[in-house]
Write a protein that holds these residues in place. Structure first.
Motif, PDB file in Angstrom:
ATOM      1  N   ALA A  19      26.850  36.570  38.319  1.00 50.97           N
ATOM      2  CA  ALA A  19      25.916  37.601  37.871  1.00 50.97           C
ATOM      3  C   ALA A  19      26.477  38.994  38.161  1.00 50.97           C
ATOM      4  CB  ALA A  19      24.570  37.415  38.555  1.00 50.97           C
ATOM      5  N   LEU A  20      27.095  39.159  39.314  1.00 51.05           N
ATOM      6  CA  LEU A  20      27.690  40.452  39.662  1.00 51.05           C
ATOM      7  C   LEU A  20      28.846  40.789  38.728  1.00 51.05           C
ATOM      8  CD1 LEU A  20      27.638  40.083  43.541  1.00 51.05           C
ATOM      9  CD2 LEU A  20      26.468  41.878  42.252  1.00 51.05           C
ATOM     10  N   ARG A  21      29.696  39.787  38.474  1.00 53.33           N
ATOM     11  CA  ARG A  21      30.848  40.017  37.599  1.00 53.33           C
ATOM     12  C   ARG A  21      30.396  40.385  36.186  1.00 53.33           C
ATOM     13  NH1 ARG A  21      33.536  35.984  39.194  1.00 53.33           N
ATOM     14  NH2 ARG A  21      32.801  34.439  37.710  1.00 53.33           N
ATOM     15  N   ALA A  22      29.334  39.743  35.711  1.00 52.96           N
ATOM     16  CA  ALA A  22      28.825  40.035  34.374  1.00 52.96           C
ATOM     17  C   ALA A  22      28.307  41.462  34.259  1.00 52.96           C
ATOM     18  CB  ALA A  22      27.712  39.049  34.009  1.00 52.96           C
ATOM     19  N   GLU A  23      27.931  42.045  35.403  1.00 56.55           N
ATOM     20  CA  GLU A  23      27.422  43.417  35.409  1.00 56.55           C
ATOM     21  C   GLU A  23      28.474  44.425  35.868  1.00 56.55           C
ATOM     22  OE1 GLU A  23      24.522  44.454  34.250  1.00 56.55           O
ATOM     23  OE2 GLU A  23      24.110  42.391  33.631  1.00 56.55           O
ATOM     24  N   GLY A  24      29.725  43.971  35.971  1.00 61.63           N
ATOM     25  CA  GLY A  24      30.807  44.898  36.272  1.00 61.63           C
ATOM     26  C   GLY A  24      31.163  45.058  37.732  1.00 61.63           C
ATOM     27  N   SER A 136      41.793  57.428  40.944  1.00 60.29           N
ATOM     28  CA  SER A 136      42.952  57.773  40.143  1.00 60.29           C
ATOM     29  C   SER A 136      44.005  56.684  40.309  1.00 60.29           C
ATOM     30  CB  SER A 136      43.511  59.126  40.591  1.00 60.29           C
ATOM     31  OG  SER A 136      44.686  59.433  39.878  1.00 60.29           O
ATOM     32  N   ALA A 137      44.268  55.933  39.266  1.00 60.40           N
ATOM     33  CA  ALA A 137      45.209  54.817  39.336  1.00 60.40           C
ATOM     34  C   ALA A 137      45.579  54.418  37.917  1.00 60.40           C
ATOM     35  CB  ALA A 137      44.574  53.640  40.084  1.00 60.40           C
ATOM     36  N   LYS A 138      46.499  53.444  37.809  1.00 63.84           N
ATOM     37  CA  LYS A 138      46.855  52.934  36.484  1.00 63.84           C
ATOM     38  C   LYS A 138      45.601  52.451  35.762  1.00 63.84           C
ATOM     39  CE  LYS A 138      50.523  50.412  36.005  1.00 63.84           C
ATOM     40  NZ  LYS A 138      51.465  49.261  36.043  1.00 63.84           N
ATOM     41  N   PHE A 139      44.772  51.700  36.494  1.00 60.92           N
ATOM     42  CA  PHE A 139      43.473  51.276  35.962  1.00 60.92           C
ATOM     43  C   PHE A 139      42.378  51.886  36.819  1.00 60.92           C
ATOM     44  CE2 PHE A 139      46.058  47.813  34.263  1.00 60.92           C
ATOM     45  CZ  PHE A 139      45.545  47.670  32.988  1.00 60.92           C
ATOM     46  N   ALA A 140      41.277  52.238  36.200  1.00 61.09           N
ATOM     47  CA  ALA A 140      40.095  52.689  36.919  1.00 61.09           C
ATOM     48  C   ALA A 140      38.883  52.074  36.239  1.00 61.09           C
ATOM     49  CB  ALA A 140      40.000  54.204  36.920  1.00 61.09           C
ATOM     50  N   VAL A 141      37.963  51.553  37.044  1.00 57.77           N
ATOM     51  CA  VAL A 141      36.813  50.836  36.510  1.00 57.77           C
ATOM     52  C   VAL A 141      35.531  51.601  36.816  1.00 57.77           C
ATOM     53  CG1 VAL A 141      35.540  48.660  36.503  1.00 57.77           C
ATOM     54  CG2 VAL A 141      38.026  48.661  36.881  1.00 57.77           C
ATOM     55  N   ASP A 142      34.799  51.913  35.770  1.00 56.77           N
ATOM     56  CA  ASP A 142      33.463  52.493  35.898  1.00 56.77           C
ATOM     57  C   ASP A 142      32.489  51.328  35.767  1.00 56.77           C
ATOM     58  OD1 ASP A 142      31.057  53.761  35.728  1.00 56.77           O
ATOM     59  OD2 ASP A 142      31.452  54.763  33.818  1.00 56.77           O
ATOM     60  N   ALA A 156      38.350  51.254  24.424  1.00 53.04           N
ATOM     61  CA  ALA A 156      37.211  50.819  23.615  1.00 53.04           C
ATOM     62  C   ALA A 156      37.167  49.290  23.641  1.00 53.04           C
ATOM     63  CB  ALA A 156      37.350  51.328  22.181  1.00 53.04           C
ATOM     64  N   LEU A 157      36.409  48.742  24.581  1.00 50.85           N
ATOM     65  CA  LEU A 157      36.409  47.297  24.810  1.00 50.85           C
ATOM     66  C   LEU A 157      35.085  46.665  24.388  1.00 50.85           C
ATOM     67  CD1 LEU A 157      37.912  47.265  28.441  1.00 50.85           C
ATOM     68  CD2 LEU A 157      39.144  46.982  26.276  1.00 50.85           C
ATOM     69  N   THR A 158      35.188  45.454  23.860  1.00 52.23           N
ATOM     70  CA  THR A 158      33.985  44.659  23.621  1.00 52.23           C
ATOM     71  C   THR A 158      33.508  44.107  24.961  1.00 52.23           C
ATOM     72  OG1 THR A 158      35.181  42.579  23.319  1.00 52.23           O
ATOM     73  CG2 THR A 158      34.906  43.988  21.377  1.00 52.23           C
ATOM     74  N   ARG A 159      32.341  43.489  24.943  1.00 56.00           N
ATOM     75  CA  ARG A 159      31.792  42.926  26.184  1.00 56.00           C
ATOM     76  C   ARG A 159      32.772  41.938  26.823  1.00 56.00           C
ATOM     77  NH1 ARG A 159      27.200  38.214  26.323  1.00 56.00           N
ATOM     78  NH2 ARG A 159      27.238  37.824  28.570  1.00 56.00           N
ATOM     79  N   TYR A 160      33.296  41.000  26.025  1.00 55.70           N
ATOM     80  CA  TYR A 160      34.155  39.969  26.582  1.00 55.70           C
ATOM     81  C   TYR A 160      35.526  40.524  26.966  1.00 55.70           C
ATOM     82  CZ  TYR A 160      30.687  36.501  25.271  1.00 55.70           C
ATOM     83  OH  TYR A 160      29.528  35.774  25.173  1.00 55.70           O
ATOM     84  N   GLU A 161      36.012  41.516  26.231  1.00 59.75           N
ATOM     85  CA  GLU A 161      37.270  42.159  26.618  1.00 59.75           C
ATOM     86  C   GLU A 161      37.115  42.852  27.965  1.00 59.75           C
ATOM     87  OE1 GLU A 161      38.984  43.173  22.117  1.00 59.75           O
ATOM     88  OE2 GLU A 161      37.984  44.712  23.318  1.00 59.75           O
ATOM     89  N   TYR A 162      35.962  43.504  28.154  1.00 61.08           N
ATOM     90  CA  TYR A 162      35.719  44.170  29.440  1.00 61.08           C
ATOM     91  C   TYR A 162      35.685  43.140  30.569  1.00 61.08           C
ATOM     92  CZ  TYR A 162      33.238  46.204  33.354  1.00 61.08           C
ATOM     93  OH  TYR A 162      32.895  46.585  34.623  1.00 61.08           O
ATOM     94  N   LEU A 163      34.909  42.069  30.390  1.00 64.91           N
ATOM     95  CA  LEU A 163      34.789  41.061  31.442  1.00 64.91           C
ATOM     96  C   LEU A 163      36.128  40.393  31.729  1.00 64.91           C
ATOM     97  CD1 LEU A 163      31.413  39.390  30.377  1.00 64.91           C
ATOM     98  CD2 LEU A 163      31.803  40.872  32.351  1.00 64.91           C
ATOM     99  N   LEU A 164      36.920  40.144  30.703  1.00 69.56           N
ATOM    100  CA  LEU A 164      38.222  39.512  30.879  1.00 69.56           C
ATOM    101  C   LEU A 164      39.174  40.415  31.653  1.00 69.56           C
ATOM    102  CD1 LEU A 164      40.379  37.401  30.405  1.00 69.56           C
ATOM    103  CD2 LEU A 164      40.591  38.188  28.042  1.00 69.56           C
ATOM    104  N   LEU A 165      39.254  41.679  31.265  1.00 65.10           N
ATOM    105  CA  LEU A 165      40.150  42.603  31.951  1.00 65.10           C
ATOM    106  C   LEU A 165      39.674  42.853  33.381  1.00 65.10           C
ATOM    107  CD1 LEU A 165      42.630  44.370  31.892  1.00 65.10           C
ATOM    108  CD2 LEU A 165      41.280  46.175  30.793  1.00 65.10           C
ATOM    109  N   ALA A 166      38.368  42.972  33.581  1.00 61.15           N
ATOM    110  CA  ALA A 166      37.830  43.168  34.931  1.00 61.15           C
ATOM    111  C   ALA A 166      38.164  41.980  35.822  1.00 61.15           C
ATOM    112  CB  ALA A 166      36.321  43.386  34.875  1.00 61.15           C
TER     113      ALA A 166
END
Length: 229
Positions: A19-24, A136-142, A156-166
Protein backbone atom coordinates in the motif's frame (compact mmCIF):
# COMPACT_ATOMS: atom_id res chain seq x y z
CA UNK A 1 9.52 9.25 2.15
CA UNK A 2 11.01 6.16 3.82
CA UNK A 3 8.89 4.25 6.36
CA UNK A 4 9.98 1.59 8.88
CA UNK A 5 7.30 -1.07 9.51
CA UNK A 6 7.73 -2.90 12.82
CA UNK A 7 5.33 -5.85 13.02
CA UNK A 8 5.86 -9.58 13.62
CA UNK A 9 3.06 -10.61 11.23
CA UNK A 10 4.52 -10.91 7.70
CA UNK A 11 1.11 -10.71 6.03
CA UNK A 12 0.37 -7.36 7.66
CA UNK A 13 3.84 -6.01 6.93
CA UNK A 14 3.64 -7.09 3.27
CA UNK A 15 0.18 -5.56 2.84
CA UNK A 16 1.33 -2.26 4.33
CA UNK A 17 4.52 -2.26 2.24
CA UNK A 18 2.48 -2.73 -0.94
CA UNK A 19 0.00 0.00 0.00
CA UNK A 20 2.86 2.38 0.80
CA UNK A 21 4.67 1.58 -2.44
CA UNK A 22 1.48 2.16 -4.44
CA UNK A 23 1.30 5.65 -2.93
CA UNK A 24 4.93 6.48 -3.66
CA UNK A 25 6.55 5.61 -0.32
CA UNK A 26 9.46 3.25 0.24
CA UNK A 27 9.62 1.00 3.30
CA UNK A 28 11.63 -1.52 5.29
CA UNK A 29 10.39 -4.16 7.70
CA UNK A 30 11.57 -5.37 11.11
CA UNK A 31 9.76 -8.17 12.95
CA UNK A 32 11.26 -7.42 16.38
CA UNK A 33 11.44 -4.30 18.51
CA UNK A 34 15.12 -4.79 19.26
CA UNK A 35 15.99 -5.05 15.58
CA UNK A 36 13.99 -1.89 14.89
CA UNK A 37 15.88 0.05 17.56
CA UNK A 38 19.19 -1.11 16.09
CA UNK A 39 18.06 -0.11 12.60
CA UNK A 40 16.99 3.32 13.79
CA UNK A 41 20.19 3.80 15.78
CA UNK A 42 22.53 3.13 12.85
CA UNK A 43 21.76 6.45 11.20
CA UNK A 44 19.28 5.16 8.61
CA UNK A 45 17.07 7.92 7.27
CA UNK A 46 13.48 7.01 8.08
CA UNK A 47 10.67 9.56 8.05
CA UNK A 48 8.17 7.64 10.19
CA UNK A 49 7.79 4.37 12.12
CA UNK A 50 4.67 2.19 11.93
CA UNK A 51 4.96 0.33 15.24
CA UNK A 52 2.97 -2.69 16.42
CA UNK A 53 2.38 -2.71 20.18
CA UNK A 54 2.30 -6.49 20.58
CA UNK A 55 5.81 -7.48 19.52
CA UNK A 56 7.28 -10.83 20.67
CA UNK A 57 10.49 -9.49 22.24
CA UNK A 58 9.66 -6.07 23.71
CA UNK A 59 6.41 -4.14 23.51
CA UNK A 60 5.88 -1.33 21.06
CA UNK A 61 5.41 0.96 24.06
CA UNK A 62 8.94 0.11 25.24
CA UNK A 63 10.32 0.65 21.75
CA UNK A 64 8.71 4.10 21.61
CA UNK A 65 9.91 4.94 25.14
CA UNK A 66 13.53 4.12 24.21
CA UNK A 67 13.22 5.84 20.87
CA UNK A 68 12.02 9.06 22.47
CA UNK A 69 15.22 9.35 24.52
CA UNK A 70 17.04 10.82 21.53
CA UNK A 71 14.68 10.90 18.54
CA UNK A 72 11.54 12.80 17.55
CA UNK A 73 10.73 10.58 14.54
CA UNK A 74 6.92 10.27 14.09
CA UNK A 75 5.38 7.02 15.37
CA UNK A 76 2.07 5.48 14.28
CA UNK A 77 0.99 2.68 16.65
CA UNK A 78 -0.76 -0.51 15.47
CA UNK A 79 -2.53 -2.76 17.93
CA UNK A 80 -5.00 -5.62 18.04
CA UNK A 81 -6.67 -3.91 21.00
CA UNK A 82 -8.81 -0.80 20.84
CA UNK A 83 -8.89 0.00 24.58
CA UNK A 84 -8.85 3.69 25.33
CA UNK A 85 -6.12 3.20 27.93
CA UNK A 86 -3.75 1.79 25.28
CA UNK A 87 -4.41 4.78 23.06
CA UNK A 88 -3.74 7.20 25.92
CA UNK A 89 -0.54 5.42 26.99
CA UNK A 90 0.74 5.34 23.42
CA UNK A 91 0.12 9.03 22.86
CA UNK A 92 1.59 9.98 26.23
CA UNK A 93 4.76 8.06 25.38
CA UNK A 94 5.20 10.21 22.28
CA UNK A 95 3.17 8.39 19.63
CA UNK A 96 1.58 10.57 16.95
CA UNK A 97 -1.43 8.42 16.06
CA UNK A 98 -3.01 5.04 16.72
CA UNK A 99 -4.79 2.48 14.49
CA UNK A 100 -6.55 -0.63 15.80
CA UNK A 101 -6.51 -3.93 13.89
CA UNK A 102 -8.14 -4.91 11.63
CA UNK A 103 -7.55 -1.81 9.58
CA UNK A 104 -7.62 -0.63 5.99
CA UNK A 105 -4.10 -0.24 4.53
CA UNK A 106 -5.34 2.88 2.73
CA UNK A 107 -6.41 4.36 6.06
CA UNK A 108 -2.93 3.74 7.47
CA UNK A 109 -1.31 5.44 4.48
CA UNK A 110 -3.73 8.35 4.81
CA UNK A 111 -2.85 8.74 8.49
CA UNK A 112 0.86 8.61 7.66
CA UNK A 113 0.40 11.42 5.15
CA UNK A 114 -1.53 13.43 7.71
CA UNK A 115 1.18 12.99 10.34
CA UNK A 116 3.96 13.99 7.97
CA UNK A 117 1.95 16.95 6.69
CA UNK A 118 1.21 18.11 10.21
CA UNK A 119 4.73 17.71 11.60
CA UNK A 120 6.74 18.82 8.59
CA UNK A 121 4.66 21.41 6.76
CA UNK A 122 7.50 23.80 6.00
CA UNK A 123 9.58 21.26 4.12
CA UNK A 124 6.65 19.97 2.10
CA UNK A 125 5.26 23.41 1.28
CA UNK A 126 8.70 24.61 0.18
CA UNK A 127 9.15 21.67 -2.17
CA UNK A 128 5.66 22.05 -3.61
CA UNK A 129 5.99 25.81 -4.03
CA UNK A 130 9.18 25.52 -6.03
CA UNK A 131 8.07 22.41 -7.92
CA UNK A 132 11.44 20.73 -7.64
CA UNK A 133 12.82 17.47 -6.20
CA UNK A 134 13.56 17.41 -2.49
CA UNK A 135 17.04 15.98 -3.09
CA UNK A 136 19.65 16.86 -5.66
CA UNK A 137 20.75 13.64 -7.35
CA UNK A 138 20.63 11.72 -10.62
CA UNK A 139 17.12 10.68 -9.58
CA UNK A 140 14.81 12.56 -7.25
CA UNK A 141 11.40 11.31 -6.15
CA UNK A 142 8.48 13.54 -5.24
CA UNK A 143 6.46 10.91 -3.38
CA UNK A 144 3.58 13.23 -2.58
CA UNK A 145 3.27 14.27 -6.22
CA UNK A 146 3.94 10.71 -7.47
CA UNK A 147 6.59 11.87 -9.92
CA UNK A 148 10.29 11.27 -10.55
CA UNK A 149 12.97 13.61 -11.88
CA UNK A 150 16.01 12.44 -13.82
CA UNK A 151 18.97 14.85 -13.90
CA UNK A 152 16.62 17.65 -12.86
CA UNK A 153 13.94 16.92 -15.47
CA UNK A 154 10.50 15.65 -14.42
CA UNK A 155 9.59 12.51 -16.36
CA UNK A 156 6.14 12.15 -17.90
CA UNK A 157 5.31 8.73 -16.44
CA UNK A 158 2.19 6.62 -16.41
CA UNK A 159 1.05 5.10 -13.13
CA UNK A 160 2.78 1.77 -13.79
CA UNK A 161 5.94 3.41 -15.15
CA UNK A 162 6.16 5.44 -11.95
CA UNK A 163 5.65 2.39 -9.71
CA UNK A 164 8.16 0.34 -11.72
CA UNK A 165 10.88 2.99 -11.64
CA UNK A 166 10.23 3.71 -7.94
CA UNK A 167 10.61 -0.01 -7.22
CA UNK A 168 13.96 -0.17 -9.02
CA UNK A 169 15.12 3.00 -7.24
CA UNK A 170 14.43 1.38 -3.87
CA UNK A 171 16.93 -1.38 -4.70
CA UNK A 172 19.74 0.01 -6.89
CA UNK A 173 21.98 -2.78 -8.18
CA UNK A 174 19.60 -5.55 -7.09
CA UNK A 175 18.26 -7.82 -9.83
CA UNK A 176 14.47 -8.14 -9.76
CA UNK A 177 12.84 -10.95 -11.72
CA UNK A 178 9.76 -10.38 -13.84
CA UNK A 179 7.53 -12.24 -11.35
CA UNK A 180 8.89 -10.07 -8.50
CA UNK A 181 8.15 -6.92 -10.46
CA UNK A 182 4.71 -8.18 -11.46
CA UNK A 183 3.84 -8.98 -7.83
CA UNK A 184 4.98 -5.56 -6.62
CA UNK A 185 3.63 -3.32 -9.38
CA UNK A 186 0.73 -5.16 -11.02
CA UNK A 187 -0.59 -7.06 -8.01
CA UNK A 188 -4.09 -5.68 -8.55
CA UNK A 189 -4.26 -6.57 -12.24
CA UNK A 190 -4.82 -10.31 -12.68
CA UNK A 191 -4.86 -10.12 -16.48
CA UNK A 192 -1.37 -8.66 -16.82
CA UNK A 193 1.31 -10.85 -18.37
CA UNK A 194 5.03 -10.88 -17.74
CA UNK A 195 5.71 -9.34 -21.15
CA UNK A 196 3.99 -6.23 -19.77
CA UNK A 197 7.14 -5.70 -17.69
CA UNK A 198 9.31 -5.78 -20.83
CA UNK A 199 7.05 -3.26 -22.55
CA UNK A 200 7.15 -0.83 -19.65
CA UNK A 201 10.93 -1.22 -19.28
CA UNK A 202 11.25 -0.30 -22.97
CA UNK A 203 9.13 2.84 -22.62
CA UNK A 204 10.94 3.84 -19.43
CA UNK A 205 14.30 3.52 -21.15
CA UNK A 206 13.05 5.72 -23.96
CA UNK A 207 11.98 8.46 -21.56
CA UNK A 208 15.25 8.28 -19.63
CA UNK A 209 17.34 8.42 -22.82
CA UNK A 210 15.39 11.46 -23.97
CA UNK A 211 16.94 13.26 -20.99
CA UNK A 212 20.40 11.68 -21.09
CA UNK A 213 21.70 8.82 -23.24
CA UNK A 214 22.90 6.59 -20.41
CA UNK A 215 22.25 2.91 -19.79
CA UNK A 216 20.35 3.18 -16.50
CA UNK A 217 18.11 0.10 -16.48
CA UNK A 218 20.13 -3.06 -17.02
CA UNK A 219 18.87 -6.36 -18.47
CA UNK A 220 20.13 -9.62 -16.96
CA UNK A 221 19.29 -12.45 -19.34
CA UNK A 222 17.20 -15.13 -17.74
CA UNK A 223 17.14 -13.21 -14.45
CA UNK A 224 15.40 -9.86 -14.77
CA UNK A 225 16.23 -6.17 -14.50
CA UNK A 226 18.18 -3.86 -12.22
CA UNK A 227 18.92 -0.18 -11.87
CA UNK A 228 22.59 0.69 -12.37
CA UNK A 229 23.99 1.24 -8.87
Amino acid sequence: MHILIVDDEPAIADTLAYALRAEGFSSEHCALGGAALERLADGSAFDLVVLDIGLPDISGFDVCRRLRRDSDIPVLFLTARSDEVDRIVGLELGGDDYVAKPFSPREVVSRIRAILRRLRPERQESAEAHGRPQKSAKFAVDRDGLRIAYHGHWLALTRYEYLLLALLLERPGRILSRPQIMAAVWQDDGESLERTVDTHIKTLRGKLRAVRDDEVILTHRGLGYSLAA
